[in-house]
Design an enzyme around this catalytic site. Structure first.
Site, PDB file in Angstrom:
ATOM      1  N   ARG A 152       3.130  -0.579   0.175  1.00 14.10           N
ATOM      2  CA  ARG A 152       2.554   0.109   1.334  1.00 14.10           C
ATOM      3  C   ARG A 152       1.612  -0.868   2.034  1.00 14.10           C
ATOM      4  O   ARG A 152       0.870  -1.614   1.382  1.00 14.10           O
ATOM      5  CB  ARG A 152       1.767   1.370   0.924  1.00 14.10           C
ATOM      6  CG  ARG A 152       2.621   2.567   0.571  1.00 14.10           C
ATOM      7  CD  ARG A 152       3.374   3.149   1.782  1.00 14.10           C
ATOM      8  NE  ARG A 152       4.163   4.316   1.430  1.00 14.10           N
ATOM      9  CZ  ARG A 152       5.452   4.288   1.104  1.00 14.10           C
ATOM     10  NH1 ARG A 152       6.121   3.157   1.086  1.00 14.10           N
ATOM     11  NH2 ARG A 152       6.100   5.409   0.814  1.00 14.10           N
ATOM     12  N   GLU A 191       2.146   0.244  10.652  1.00  8.34           N
ATOM     13  CA  GLU A 191       3.583   0.199  10.920  1.00  8.34           C
ATOM     14  C   GLU A 191       4.122   1.419  11.652  1.00  8.34           C
ATOM     15  O   GLU A 191       5.146   1.341  12.332  1.00  8.34           O
ATOM     16  CB  GLU A 191       4.377  -0.019   9.624  1.00  8.34           C
ATOM     17  CG  GLU A 191       4.375   1.164   8.672  1.00  8.34           C
ATOM     18  CD  GLU A 191       5.256   0.913   7.449  1.00  8.34           C
ATOM     19  OE1 GLU A 191       5.109  -0.136   6.809  1.00  8.34           O
ATOM     20  OE2 GLU A 191       6.078   1.798   7.133  1.00  8.34           O
ATOM     21  N   HIS A 229      10.196  -2.321   6.910  1.00  8.56           N
ATOM     22  CA  HIS A 229      10.331  -1.285   5.871  1.00  8.56           C
ATOM     23  C   HIS A 229      11.808  -1.028   5.540  1.00  8.56           C
ATOM     24  O   HIS A 229      12.281   0.104   5.584  1.00  8.56           O
ATOM     25  CB  HIS A 229       9.641   0.018   6.315  1.00  8.56           C
ATOM     26  CG  HIS A 229       9.114   0.815   5.154  1.00  8.56           C
ATOM     27  ND1 HIS A 229       7.853   1.367   5.126  1.00  8.56           N
ATOM     28  CD2 HIS A 229       9.683   1.143   3.956  1.00  8.56           C
ATOM     29  CE1 HIS A 229       7.681   2.007   3.983  1.00  8.56           C
ATOM     30  NE2 HIS A 229       8.778   1.879   3.254  1.00  8.56           N
TER      31      HIS A 229
HETATM   32  P1  NAD Z   1       6.144   4.175  -9.713  1.00  8.77           P
HETATM   33  O1  NAD Z   1       5.309   5.396  -9.620  1.00  8.77           O
HETATM   34  O2  NAD Z   1       7.339   4.184 -10.603  1.00  8.77           O
HETATM   35  O3  NAD Z   1       5.228   2.924 -10.144  1.00  8.77           O
HETATM   36  C1  NAD Z   1       3.961   2.689  -9.614  1.00  8.77           C
HETATM   37  C2  NAD Z   1       3.156   1.956 -10.668  1.00  8.77           C
HETATM   38  O4  NAD Z   1       1.882   1.643 -10.098  1.00  8.77           O
HETATM   39  C3  NAD Z   1       2.903   2.791 -11.931  1.00  8.77           C
HETATM   40  O5  NAD Z   1       3.200   2.033 -13.081  1.00  8.77           O
HETATM   41  C4  NAD Z   1       1.415   3.111 -11.849  1.00  8.77           C
HETATM   42  O6  NAD Z   1       0.786   3.226 -13.114  1.00  8.77           O
HETATM   43  C5  NAD Z   1       0.894   1.903 -11.092  1.00  8.77           C
HETATM   44  N1  NAD Z   1      -0.406   2.138 -10.485  1.00  8.77           N
HETATM   45  C6  NAD Z   1      -0.970   3.311 -10.080  1.00  8.77           C
HETATM   46  N2  NAD Z   1      -2.219   3.080  -9.620  1.00  8.77           N
HETATM   47  C7  NAD Z   1      -2.444   1.761  -9.753  1.00  8.77           C
HETATM   48  C8  NAD Z   1      -3.567   0.927  -9.481  1.00  8.77           C
HETATM   49  N3  NAD Z   1      -4.707   1.448  -8.976  1.00  8.77           N
HETATM   50  N4  NAD Z   1      -3.456  -0.392  -9.748  1.00  8.77           N
HETATM   51  C9  NAD Z   1      -2.326  -0.902 -10.276  1.00  8.77           C
HETATM   52  N5  NAD Z   1      -1.231  -0.169 -10.578  1.00  8.77           N
HETATM   53  C10 NAD Z   1      -1.298   1.162 -10.321  1.00  8.77           C
HETATM   54  O7  NAD Z   1       6.555   3.830  -8.219  1.00  8.77           O
HETATM   55  P2  NAD Z   1       7.781   2.921  -7.741  1.00  8.77           P
HETATM   56  O8  NAD Z   1       8.980   3.784  -7.548  1.00  8.77           O
HETATM   57  O9  NAD Z   1       7.871   1.706  -8.594  1.00  8.77           O
HETATM   58  O10 NAD Z   1       7.280   2.540  -6.271  1.00  8.77           O
HETATM   59  C11 NAD Z   1       6.177   1.683  -6.067  1.00  8.77           C
HETATM   60  C12 NAD Z   1       5.783   1.742  -4.606  1.00  8.77           C
HETATM   61  O11 NAD Z   1       6.849   1.165  -3.816  1.00  8.77           O
HETATM   62  C13 NAD Z   1       5.667   3.172  -4.042  1.00  8.77           C
HETATM   63  O12 NAD Z   1       4.377   3.678  -4.241  1.00  8.77           O
HETATM   64  C14 NAD Z   1       5.984   3.014  -2.592  1.00  8.77           C
HETATM   65  O13 NAD Z   1       4.753   2.862  -1.906  1.00  8.77           O
HETATM   66  C15 NAD Z   1       6.773   1.712  -2.513  1.00  8.77           C
HETATM   67  N6  NAD Z   1       8.146   1.868  -2.004  1.00  8.77           N
HETATM   68  C16 NAD Z   1       8.543   1.085  -0.970  1.00  8.77           C
HETATM   69  C17 NAD Z   1       9.829   1.181  -0.476  1.00  8.77           C
HETATM   70  C18 NAD Z   1      10.327   0.283   0.637  1.00  8.77           C
HETATM   71  O14 NAD Z   1      11.358   0.597   1.260  1.00  8.77           O
HETATM   72  N7  NAD Z   1       9.677  -0.825   0.919  1.00  8.77           N
HETATM   73  C19 NAD Z   1      10.705   2.124  -1.026  1.00  8.77           C
HETATM   74  C20 NAD Z   1      10.274   2.899  -2.097  1.00  8.77           C
HETATM   75  C21 NAD Z   1       8.986   2.772  -2.583  1.00  8.77           C
END
Ligand code: NAD
Length: 332
Positions: free
Chosen positions: A233, A262, A294
């Site tokens: 994000r 964005e 994105h």
């Molecule tokens: P997920 O929930 O499986 O993993 C997120 C991880 O971040 C978890 O292990 C959690 O413990 C950790 N986390 C939470 N708070 C934290 C902190 N303060 N510091 C460090 N780590 C922390 O999520 P995911 O499916 O792996 O997705 C990750 C991110 O990717 C989403 O939050 C979303 O913003 C982003 N995303 C982007 C796209 C894209 O098209 N670019 C698509 C999907 C998701």
């Protein structure tokens, strides 16, 4: 159910119509959802929204006035939804927790390889008949240290891919995974990660704790010339601080698929207008910055999964079937 779709693109329409075996009725709007467009929902029971739709209290109150009972997100992140307001007005929120974590992890790797081996420059050069290698020098990924912040679904796949290149992986997570740890993932403190990484990739959610996680203080702790990748994000990075770090050479490469502001830009063709955002315009001038709009999630497999899960979320709500994708049931 009758569902008002916001921020609709041709691919949303295609994949949702193709997979609608449940008799739901769709009305597609290209406009994003916000307080000014919420009234388009009259006559519907649900809204279907994406990452840059803005569901603040005022918008949610208008949805509630229009008898909307349900918000279905076509994405995993829900930082754009005021959950307290959904509780206040009695709306349920469902998401698609995982569509293709591989798609996003692979896109992060695409940004790394492109930035490092300057494929974007080589592509343009060759088209102009310029076969020179000057200034295209990259570095071996083999044996480099990659710092991964957030080791959930996407981050853990990203770790696996980078291991395949022979990289050393270190990771930080607010909630380290005992499973990944037992499989040998080396969790370290954030400071240790900043100090030792040649490449840093962000895979944590945007929360009050992670807002501007990467700022002038964190750049100060990083290696000179570090590569920073953000497919998570936009507001994880303080963009103006990143620009200063780029100007000083502290930040050697920046690859972003997400950007703080964005919602005013991404997913739209603005090629014929003057870009109103001076910060992204400055970023676009750096030769060592790659911005994608994105598109990390944007694979056929992910679009199919987004449509199928969202349709299941709608149908389960309609039939009062318990469903793990209900955001209000998450422990956050
Ligand atoms: P997920 O929930 O499986 O993993 C997120 C991880 O971040 C978890 O292990 C959690 O413990 C950790 N986390 C939470 N708070 C934290 C902190 N303060 N510091 C460090 N780590 C922390 O999520 P995911 O499916 O792996 O997705 C990750 C991110 O990717 C989403 O939050 C979303 O913003 C982003 N995303 C982007 C796209 C894209 O098209 N670019 C698509 C999907 C998701």
């Amino acid at each position: 159910m009758k569902i008002a779709f916001y921020s609709t693109k041709s691919y949303d329409k295609e994949y949702f119509e193709k997979n609608n075996k449940f008799g739901h009725e769709f009305t597609f709007f290209e406009a994003p959802l916000n307080k000014n467009t919420a009234n388009l929902t009259v006559g519907n029971n649900a809204v279907c929204v994406f990452v840059n739709d803005k569901l603040d209290e005022e918008t949610i109150s208008k949805l509630s006035e229009n008898n909307i009972k349900l918000i279905v997100l076509r994405c995993a992140g829900f930082n754009n939804v005021d959950l307290k307001a959904t509780e206040k007005f009695g709306l349920k929120v469902y998401r698609v927790p995982a569509y293709s974590p591989h798609a996003v992890a692979e896109h992060a790797v695409a940004l790394i390889l492109t930035l490092n081996r300057k494929v974007h420059k080589a592509y343009n050069r060759i088209r102009e008949g310029n076969f020179s290698l000057e200034k295209l020098t990259g570095f071996d990924l083999y044996q480099k240290t990659v710092g991964v912040i957030g080791t959930g679904k996407i981050g853990s796949i990203f770790c696996d891919i980078m291991r395949g290149f022979g990289c050393k992986i270190i990771a930080y997570d607010a909630f380290p995974s005992p499973t990944l740890s037992s499989q040998g993932l080396n969790y370290v403190s954030l400071d240790t990660l900043y100090e030792n990484s040649d490449i840093i990739s962000l895979h944590c959610p945007l929360t009050p704790e992670t807002h501007h996680l990467i700022n002038s203080d964190s750049f100060e702790k990083m290696k000179k010339g570090v590569m920073l990748i953000n497919t998570s994000r936009g507001a994880l990075i303080h963009t103006k601080d990143a620009i200063i770090a780029l100007k000083h050479g502290k930040l050697g490469y920046l690859g972003i698929d997400v950007y703080e502001q964005e919602e005013k830009l991404f997913f739209n063709d603005l090629s014929e207008i003057i870009i109103p955002d001076d910060v992204i315009s400055r970023l676009m001038t750096f030769p060592n910055v790659i911005i994608t709009s994105h598109q990390g999630f944007f694979t056929k497999e992910a679009l199919e999964q987004i449509a199928l899960t969202t349709l299941k979320n709608l149908t389960d709500f309609e039939n009062s079937v318990e469903n793990e994708n209900l955001v209000q049931n998450l422990k956050i």
